[in-house]
Design an enzyme around this catalytic site. Structure first.
Site, PDB file in Angstrom:
ATOM      1  N   TYR A   1       0.640  -1.326  -0.078  1.00 26.24           N
ATOM      2  CA  TYR A   1      -0.052   0.075   0.086  1.00 26.24           C
ATOM      3  C   TYR A   1       0.919   1.123   0.029  1.00 26.24           C
ATOM      4  O   TYR A   1       0.643   2.249   0.732  1.00 26.24           O
ATOM      5  CB  TYR A   1      -0.910  -0.032   1.245  1.00 26.24           C
TER       6      TYR A   1
ATOM      7  N   GLY B   1     -10.862  -0.994   8.288  1.00 26.49           N
ATOM      8  CA  GLY B   1     -10.117  -1.255   7.167  1.00 26.49           C
ATOM      9  C   GLY B   1     -10.461  -0.338   5.975  1.00 26.49           C
ATOM     10  O   GLY B   1     -10.654  -0.978   5.075  1.00 26.49           O
TER      11      GLY B   1
ATOM     12  N   ILE C   1      -6.939  -0.860  14.973  1.00 23.18           N
ATOM     13  CA  ILE C   1      -8.241  -1.219  15.567  1.00 23.18           C
ATOM     14  C   ILE C   1      -8.064  -2.026  16.654  1.00 23.18           C
ATOM     15  O   ILE C   1      -8.800  -1.891  17.801  1.00 23.18           O
ATOM     16  CB  ILE C   1      -9.190  -1.749  14.374  1.00 23.18           C
TER      17      ILE C   1
ATOM     18  N   HIS D   1      -5.573  -9.746   7.420  1.00 24.51           N
ATOM     19  CA  HIS D   1      -3.994  -9.120   7.865  1.00 24.51           C
ATOM     20  C   HIS D   1      -3.838  -9.418   9.445  1.00 24.51           C
ATOM     21  O   HIS D   1      -2.586  -9.513   9.893  1.00 24.51           O
ATOM     22  CB  HIS D   1      -4.204  -7.677   7.623  1.00 24.51           C
TER      23      HIS D   1
ATOM     24  N   TYR E   1       2.643 -17.164  -1.669  1.00 19.92           N
ATOM     25  CA  TYR E   1       1.682 -15.869  -2.020  1.00 19.92           C
ATOM     26  C   TYR E   1       1.285 -15.392  -0.532  1.00 19.92           C
ATOM     27  O   TYR E   1       1.398 -14.231   0.070  1.00 19.92           O
ATOM     28  CB  TYR E   1       0.649 -16.074  -2.668  1.00 19.92           C
TER      29      TYR E   1
ATOM     30  N   ARG F   1       2.500 -11.859   1.589  1.00 21.39           N
ATOM     31  CA  ARG F   1       1.401 -10.747   2.250  1.00 21.39           C
ATOM     32  C   ARG F   1       1.279 -10.917   3.542  1.00 21.39           C
ATOM     33  O   ARG F   1       0.625  -9.905   3.982  1.00 21.39           O
ATOM     34  CB  ARG F   1       0.302 -11.051   1.198  1.00 21.39           C
TER      35      ARG F   1
END
Length: 266
Positions: free
Chosen positions: A19, A63, A111, A132, A175, A179
């Protein structure tokens, strides 16, 4: 949409990897204006289609990304919306887009450390963000959500899920590792909500619909390659193309799933 535990290190990881400012704009190109989550506005309308709110309702978006969900909820219902995202750069972009609207708030925060009064929200909403969080922190978050919801409140989530871990191949494992996702099955997700005292838990595997959205987005990317390359590099195009091709492949072979979850406090 982004949130993650360990505010300092993981905030830096997200802002410097998936991001970045450019990365967010690349996602917005394929998802649509004000969105960095699956299906953009079309999916948002569908997912919220049976939710009843009004101008006095209070909504928390966990989010919240570029704020498309909050903007749509405010526009449709007139509701007060509060978006929380851990990435300061994304929150800054979102706030620029709602300047002057005092019923939409975007806040850069973790959060898991944020606190709200009990019985505060009519709807707690999250789109493709809780992936996440570790399993432990998913539980922690849902316990907080239960506390924050009004007695008549609703929890509404879409999130990346997966098949059972024993079925993951090396490519998919890499993957998920790269991430820093924690992916569980749709059934396990629903079980966590039930264990956190939520009632009327509805869980759906929307992977077929997600695959349709992915195909449309992938086609849009290729049909608008010339426009994309005016804004971004060929390397970014290849990366995005590869990412969508992988998600389409993994959804079709039922490796990666897209879960929908709706539950009430009482």
């Amino acid at each position: 949409m982004t949130l993650i535990e360990n505010l300092n290190s993981d905030k830096t990881f997200l802002e410097n990897n998936q991001y970045t400012d450019e990365g967010v704009k690349v996602y917005e190109f394929i998802f649509g204006e004000n969105y960095i989550s699956s299906g953009g506005l079309e999916a948002t309308k569908k997912i919220l289609s049976d939710i009843e709110l009004n101008e006095n309702s209070k909504v928390l978006d966990i989010g919240s990304g570029l704020g498309g969900g909050c903007m749509y909820i405010n526009e449709k219902y007139g509701a007060h919306t509060h978006g929380i995202d851990i990435c300061s750069n994304i929150v800054n972009m979102a706030n620029e887009r709602v300047s002057g609207n005092n019923k939409i708030i975007f806040e850069a925060n973790d959060i898991l450390t944020k606190e709200f009064p009990e019985n505060n929200f009519d709807l707690i909403y999250s789109r493709d963000a809780i992936l996440h969080l570790s399993l432990e922190n998913k539980n922690k978050l849902f316990q907080k959500c239960y506390k924050w919801l009004k007695p008549t409140g609703t929890l509404l989530i879409t999130d990346y899920c997966a098949t059972e871990k024993e079925n993951w191949d090396d490519e998919f494992k890499e993957y998920v590792k790269q991430r820093k996702y924690t992916l569980i099955t749709v059934e396990e997700y629903a079980d966590i909500l039930t264990a956190c005292n939520f009632k009327n838990v509805v869980s759906k595997d929307l992977s077929d619909y997600w695959n349709q959205l992915l195909e449309v987005e992938h086609k849009y990317l290729h049909e608008n390659k010339e426009e994309f390359l005016k804004l971004f590099s060929e390397k970014k195009f290849i990366s995005l193309d590869d990412g969508w091709s992988r998600k389409i492949k993994d959804s079709k072979r039922k490796m990666q799933r897209w879960g929908y979850f709706k539950a009430t406090k009482n």
